[in-house]
Enzyme design. Structure first.
Site, PDB file in Angstrom:
ATOM      1  N   HIS A  92       0.839  -1.208   0.000  1.00 46.40           N
ATOM      2  CA  HIS A  92       0.000   0.000   0.000  1.00 46.40           C
ATOM      3  C   HIS A  92       0.869   1.251   0.000  1.00 46.40           C
ATOM      4  O   HIS A  92       1.887   1.333   0.688  1.00 46.40           O
ATOM      5  CB  HIS A  92      -1.028  -0.015   1.123  1.00 46.40           C
ATOM      6  CG  HIS A  92      -0.518   0.227   2.514  1.00 46.40           C
ATOM      7  ND1 HIS A  92      -0.349   1.479   3.033  1.00 46.40           N
ATOM      8  CD2 HIS A  92      -0.208  -0.635   3.507  1.00 46.40           C
ATOM      9  CE1 HIS A  92       0.046   1.388   4.292  1.00 46.40           C
ATOM     10  NE2 HIS A  92       0.154   0.115   4.612  1.00 46.40           N
TER      11      HIS A  92
ATOM     12  N   ASP B 151       5.582   2.233   7.440  1.00 46.61           N
ATOM     13  CA  ASP B 151       4.211   1.842   7.097  1.00 46.61           C
ATOM     14  C   ASP B 151       3.595   2.850   6.133  1.00 46.61           C
ATOM     15  O   ASP B 151       2.947   3.792   6.559  1.00 46.61           O
ATOM     16  CB  ASP B 151       3.379   1.739   8.373  1.00 46.61           C
ATOM     17  CG  ASP B 151       1.966   1.255   8.131  1.00 46.61           C
ATOM     18  OD1 ASP B 151       1.710   0.677   7.061  1.00 46.61           O
ATOM     19  OD2 ASP B 151       1.131   1.459   9.027  1.00 46.61           O
TER      20      ASP B 151
ATOM     21  N   GLU C 217      -5.489   2.146   1.816  1.00 48.31           N
ATOM     22  CA  GLU C 217      -5.390   0.981   2.702  1.00 48.31           C
ATOM     23  C   GLU C 217      -5.693   1.365   4.133  1.00 48.31           C
ATOM     24  O   GLU C 217      -6.372   0.626   4.858  1.00 48.31           O
ATOM     25  CB  GLU C 217      -3.983   0.373   2.605  1.00 48.31           C
ATOM     26  CG  GLU C 217      -3.828  -0.977   3.313  1.00 48.31           C
ATOM     27  CD  GLU C 217      -3.362  -0.887   4.754  1.00 48.31           C
ATOM     28  OE1 GLU C 217      -3.207  -1.941   5.396  1.00 48.31           O
ATOM     29  OE2 GLU C 217      -3.126   0.243   5.241  1.00 48.31           O
ATOM     30  N   GLU C 218      -5.184   2.527   4.542  1.00 45.94           N
ATOM     31  CA  GLU C 218      -5.312   2.932   5.934  1.00 45.94           C
ATOM     32  C   GLU C 218      -6.741   3.323   6.320  1.00 45.94           C
ATOM     33  O   GLU C 218      -7.020   3.547   7.491  1.00 45.94           O
ATOM     34  CB  GLU C 218      -4.363   4.102   6.231  1.00 45.94           C
ATOM     35  CG  GLU C 218      -2.883   3.777   6.066  1.00 45.94           C
ATOM     36  CD  GLU C 218      -2.340   2.850   7.145  1.00 45.94           C
ATOM     37  OE1 GLU C 218      -3.134   2.403   8.001  1.00 45.94           O
ATOM     38  OE2 GLU C 218      -1.131   2.571   7.125  1.00 45.94           O
TER      39      GLU C 218
ATOM     40  N   ASP D 212       3.960  -5.310   3.577  1.00 48.11           N
ATOM     41  CA  ASP D 212       3.449  -4.189   4.367  1.00 48.11           C
ATOM     42  C   ASP D 212       4.287  -4.077   5.633  1.00 48.11           C
ATOM     43  O   ASP D 212       4.133  -4.875   6.552  1.00 48.11           O
ATOM     44  CB  ASP D 212       1.979  -4.450   4.695  1.00 48.11           C
ATOM     45  CG  ASP D 212       1.284  -3.253   5.313  1.00 48.11           C
ATOM     46  OD1 ASP D 212       1.970  -2.251   5.606  1.00 48.11           O
ATOM     47  OD2 ASP D 212       0.057  -3.310   5.492  1.00 48.11           O
TER      48      ASP D 212
ATOM     49  N   HIS E  52       2.074   4.261  13.226  1.00 45.59           N
ATOM     50  CA  HIS E  52       0.983   5.239  13.092  1.00 45.59           C
ATOM     51  C   HIS E  52       1.226   6.508  13.906  1.00 45.59           C
ATOM     52  O   HIS E  52       0.285   7.105  14.438  1.00 45.59           O
ATOM     53  CB  HIS E  52      -0.360   4.612  13.472  1.00 45.59           C
ATOM     54  CG  HIS E  52      -0.925   3.732  12.395  1.00 45.59           C
ATOM     55  ND1 HIS E  52      -2.202   3.214  12.447  1.00 45.59           N
ATOM     56  CD2 HIS E  52      -0.385   3.289  11.225  1.00 45.59           C
ATOM     57  CE1 HIS E  52      -2.423   2.480  11.350  1.00 45.59           C
ATOM     58  NE2 HIS E  52      -1.328   2.518  10.603  1.00 45.59           N
TER      59      HIS E  52
END
Length: 511
Positions: A280, A292, A325-326, A354, A453
């Site tokens: 992604h 990420d 994706e998120e 990922d 994140h």
């Protein structure tokens, strides 16, 4: 990666090379060559061509793009647009003809902070994030009403209309998280006349994910407000009995948005046996998202560039850089849903990458055998993909472990369509054990990626050893399947897998 429960600490029956791994480490300590299987994988060229230096250049480029475009690369932002242009430009320079795969989707957003309080039998204000979280696709409402427990001591709580036989009209339904989807619970509560729904965590173990307030999704917009709470809050609400009164305010709605994936096929190869390789491209709004998933994006991109320098592959290799994706695996899901039966049948397998540079990394291979508790039974051929990765790491004298196929990344839609799937992962918000420190180094008791994140997921917090080792596995396996997928699908893809129903859609729980 859109995730929480990563399954990075597998059970013993599912581990790979645990005993052998101790011997490997001892051999290294003595300056000896590890006595692991060296001949189980045929030699491939790509692992030497796909260099960490080139991958790092791509990741540094994504960092610069983020720095100059609002500090992130989330879908719908300039950071995503410029990241996609970078990928397209790099692919074109390598001889590909990349295309934008555009899709529309409904995006759920909260217009104001939610509020949840208890007014009787005692006053209590619940904290957002700690005590409760609004479920995605919760409806709006400003409700003050009695609370009524609905079969709350059962994992079937709220799963059938019979549970609401004596439900008081207009009350707030208090339900335990369990075996059916949150959407089923919310629909049953709405049908019974509930003004709102509260689903509390079940507390089936001491694990945080079984006790804390959780992120859930209803998949479609509810008619009533719906929140998920911690186990402790839920038990307190149930214990209050008939005296319970609560207030719940949610202001949210959906709007239509457009985004796109970037797709590129090799010039040659069998289109009826395509190997799809995906990562992604988007990140979260909090930061640059360089692990990420800049790490997966950069590795797949460099693999595509170097594969183009080799002779024409036997099978088409389709490189996919997924959008959104998120926000719930939207780009990959829209792609798979848009394929005809024939197009699905022409996909031999899917490989997902990922997060490959976690600071406190592990070498995790997706559980194609379905041996871990949190994995569903994968489509036929997935075990062969797992073995290919494991054999590669064996040949390098490296320990690897399985990680759950739990529905947390872009493999989800492919598996649900019956397509054999696999991939690599360096760990996210799971905690590294003392035993795993023996295999990979790092720090026990800390997350594999403490910056997951957050704004600290940047170029300064990448473990380049992880990138080097895992990118070798990526390159080897892509080249292997570009030549033959026989162990995976007997050349043609398998579409007869059982129906899969994941409990997760990225970070959000479905049940």
């Amino acid at each position: 990666m859109h995730s929480t429960d990563s399954g990075e600490s597998p059970n013993r029956s599912g581990r790979r090379m645990l005993v052998r791994g101790s011997a490997v480490l001892t051999a290294f300590a003595l300056g000896l060559v590890p006595s692991v299987a060296q001949a189980s994988t045929p030699p491939t060229q790509l692992p030497t061509l796909v260099t960490t230096e080139n991958i790092r250049e791509h990741m540094e480029s994504l960092q610069i793009i983020s720095d100059y475009n609002g500090g992130n690369r989330a879908s719908g932002t300039d950071g995503y647009e410029i990241s996609a242009k970078y990928v397209i430009d790099q692919l074109e320079r390598a001889g590909y003809e990349p295309r934008k795969d555009t899709y529309e989707y409904e995006k759920w957003e909260q217009n104001a902070d939610p509020a949840f309080t208890q007014s009787a039998p005692e006053e209590r204000e619940f904290a957002r994030g700690t005590d409760f979280q609004t479920m995605e696709y919760s409806g709006s409402g400003d409700v003050t009403a009695p609370g009524a427990a609905v079969n709350a001591d059962s994992d079937q709580s709220g799963c059938s209309a019979e549970d609401f036989a004596d439900f008081p009209e207009g009350a707030v339904a208090i339900m335990q998280r369990g075996s059916c989807t949150f959407e089923t619970k919310a629909d049953n509560a709405t049908e019974a006349g509930a003004s709102a729904a509260v689903v509390f965590n079940h507390g089936n173990s001491d694990a945080p994910e079984d006790n804390e307030a959780f992120s859930g999704t209803l998949s479609s917009l509810s008619e009533i407000p719906v929140v998920g709470t911690s186990n402790a809050v839920g038990e307190d609400l149930v214990d209050a009995g008939g005296d319970l009164e609560v207030s719940l305010t949610v202001d949210a709605g959906v709007s239509t948005h457009t985004s796109y994936n970037v797709i590129a096929d090799t010039e040659g190869g069998d289109d009826e046996n395509a190997v799809v390789v995906g990562a992604h491209l988007d990140g979260v709004p909090a930061g640059a998202g360089i692990n990420d998933n800049g790490s997966g994006t950069a590795t797949v991109l460099e693999t595509a560039k170097q594969l183009a320098k080799l002779q024409e592959p036997n099978n088409t290799v389709r490189f996919a850089f997924w959008g959104t994706e998120e926000e719930g695996l939207i780009g990959s899901t829209k792609y798979v849903e848009g394929l005809s039966d024939e197009e699905l049948d022409n996909i031999g397998l899917y490989l997902n990458f990922d997060m490959l540079g976690s600071p406190n990394f592990g070498r995790f291979v997706y559980d194609g055998r379905g041996e871990l508790e949190g994995s569903l039974t994968p489509p036929a051929g997935s075990a062969a993909i797992q073995k290919e990765f494991e054999d590669y790491f064996d040949s390098q004298g490296l320990v690897s472990e399985p990680t759950e196929f739990s529905g947390r990344s872009d493999y989800s839609a492919f598996m649900e369509a019956g397509i054999a799937s696999g991939g690599l992962f360096s760990g996210g918000d799971g905690v590294k054990t003392e035993e795993q420190v023996e295999y990979y180094g790092g720090t026990a008791g800390e997350d594999f990626d403490p910056n997951y994140h957050t704004a600290d997921d940047d170029i300064d917090n990448i473990n380049w050893t992880a990138v080097e080792q895992l990118s070798g596995g990526v390159a080897h396996t892509v080249e292997t399947y570009a030549e033959s997928t026989l162990p995976v699908n007997g050349v043609r893809s398998y579409q007869g897998a059982e129906e899969l129903r994941f409990d997760r859609k990225a970070d959000s729980w479905l049940r």
